[in-house]
Write a protein that holds these residues in place. Structure first.
Motif, PDB file in Angstrom:
ATOM      1  N   PHE A  66       0.830  -1.205   0.000  1.00 26.22           N
ATOM      2  CA  PHE A  66       0.000   0.000   0.000  1.00 26.22           C
ATOM      3  C   PHE A  66       0.865   1.256   0.000  1.00 26.22           C
ATOM      4  N   PHE A  67       1.912   1.278   0.835  1.00 26.98           N
ATOM      5  CA  PHE A  67       2.800   2.445   0.881  1.00 26.98           C
ATOM      6  C   PHE A  67       3.461   2.689  -0.473  1.00 26.98           C
ATOM      7  N   LEU A  70       0.789   4.041  -2.836  1.00 28.90           N
ATOM      8  CA  LEU A  70       0.483   5.438  -2.497  1.00 28.90           C
ATOM      9  C   LEU A  70       1.536   6.365  -3.080  1.00 28.90           C
ATOM     10  N   TYR A  71       2.799   6.006  -2.900  1.00 29.19           N
ATOM     11  CA  TYR A  71       3.899   6.805  -3.454  1.00 29.19           C
ATOM     12  C   TYR A  71       3.784   6.918  -4.972  1.00 29.19           C
ATOM     13  N   ALA A  74       0.327   8.899  -6.206  1.00 27.29           N
ATOM     14  CA  ALA A  74       0.361  10.335  -5.898  1.00 27.29           C
ATOM     15  C   ALA A  74       1.491  11.031  -6.658  1.00 27.29           C
ATOM     16  N   LEU A 146       1.980  13.927  -0.171  1.00 31.22           N
ATOM     17  CA  LEU A 146       1.362  12.640   0.149  1.00 31.22           C
ATOM     18  C   LEU A 146       2.220  11.493  -0.395  1.00 31.22           C
ATOM     19  N   SER A 147       2.754  11.695  -1.593  1.00 30.55           N
ATOM     20  CA  SER A 147       3.659  10.711  -2.183  1.00 30.55           C
ATOM     21  C   SER A 147       4.901  10.544  -1.311  1.00 30.55           C
ATOM     22  N   GLY A 150       4.200   8.354   1.633  1.00 29.88           N
ATOM     23  CA  GLY A 150       4.188   6.954   1.216  1.00 29.88           C
ATOM     24  C   GLY A 150       5.596   6.397   1.078  1.00 29.88           C
ATOM     25  N   PHE A 178      -3.592  -2.358  -5.748  1.00 29.88           N
ATOM     26  CA  PHE A 178      -3.941  -1.004  -5.294  1.00 29.88           C
ATOM     27  C   PHE A 178      -3.896  -0.012  -6.460  1.00 29.88           C
TER      28      PHE A 178
END
Length: 283
Positions: A66-67, A70-71, A74, A146-147, A150, A178
């Motif tokens: 997930f991390f 997300l990176y 974003a 936000l990136s 992550g 994801f």
């Protein structure tokens, strides 16, 4: 170790340039770029794992996947309207703050010189964000932040991984669902051109997969403050790459910000090296 860090930082900067080149040239949409990037990275890592001498046990982690997702997601969205170097400054400035904050919370010590270096680096980021003609769009700046969160969490998790290749493979595979989910949400806006596909493949299969394995090997051997600080060299490399390959303008604000950030990094690394030497003498 220094050579490994330099290779990893060059690859991180290349990701910024490749992504911005693809999106600024409207060769591909952000989510298609993200999906191809993570899928090609997983494919290359699988091949490397299959042909590796030692088949380490794969450590599956939904959280790490997930991390990473997300990176990546974003990161691509932010680069729609932020230059390569500016985006890298925001990304790794956030990484710096996140990793240092996490490290301090979990018992890592920070002396006066390290603290001064961090403050100087943060000052460089703040100068970049001051209102003005060259200031980035705040919405996309927030997306890049936000990136950065992550990526910081992904890097922190790397300290607990036993085998960099097996762990990175697992993380890329777990990130695919994801990213695919987000891609489906934005499917109506997707478009792909051959050059965009090539740039995404280069980002995922070359600049991401191998570099992330290398990075997981590096972060196991250095503390979080140092790990966060060396990454702030990436924006300077991305600024040069953006100017050379994309023709992005170099304002005095960007140059000043990059110089201040580098000065802060240098102070943190110097203080970290001095601390390590002191420990060796004591032992």
């Amino acid at each position: 170790m220094l050579l490994k860090i330099m290779i990893a930082m060059l690859a991180f900067a290349a990701n910024s340039v490749l992504c911005r080149l693809a999106l600024a040239g409207q060769q591909i949409d952000p989510m298609s770029f993200s999906l191809i990037r993570v899928a090609s990275g997983a494919a290359v890592l699988f091949v490397l794992y299959r042909f590796s001498a030692s088949k380490a046990e794969i450590e599956w982690s939904v959280k790490n996947g997930f991390f990473l997702a997300l990176y990546i997601v974003a990161f691509s969205l932010a680069y729609l309207h932020i230059d390569a170097g500016v985006g890298a400054l925001l990304l790794f400035g956030t990484v710096q703050l996140s990793m240092v904050g996490y490290g301090l919370r979990h018992g890592e010590k920070i002396n006066l010189r390290r603290g001064a270096g961090l403050v100087i680096a943060i000052l460089g980021i703040l100068i970049l964000l001051l209102p003005g003609a060259s200031a980035p769009n705040l919405v996309y700046a927030a997306m890049m932040a936000l990136s950065g969160i992550g990526w910081a969490m992904y890097s922190i998790a790397g300290k607990n991984m036993h085998n960099p290749l097996a762990s990175t493979l697992a993380n890329f595979v777990m990130a695919v669902p994801f990213v695919l989910l987000v891609y489906l949400v934005f499917y109506s806006q997707s478009f792909i051109k051959p050059q965009g596909v090539l740039l995404a493949l280069l980002s995922g299969g070359l600049a991401s997969s191998g570099a992330y394995v290398l990075w997981y090997a590096i972060v196991k051997r250095i503390d979080r403050v140092t790990a966060s600080s060396v990454q702030l060299s990436v924006p300077c490399l991305a600024i040069i790459g953006g100017a050379l390959f994309i023709g992005e303008p170099l304002s005095w604000r960007i140059i000043l910000s990059a110089v201040i950030v580098l000065a802060g990094i240098g102070l943190v690394i110097w203080a970290s090296a001095e601390k390590a030497d002191t420990k060796e003498i004591e032992n």
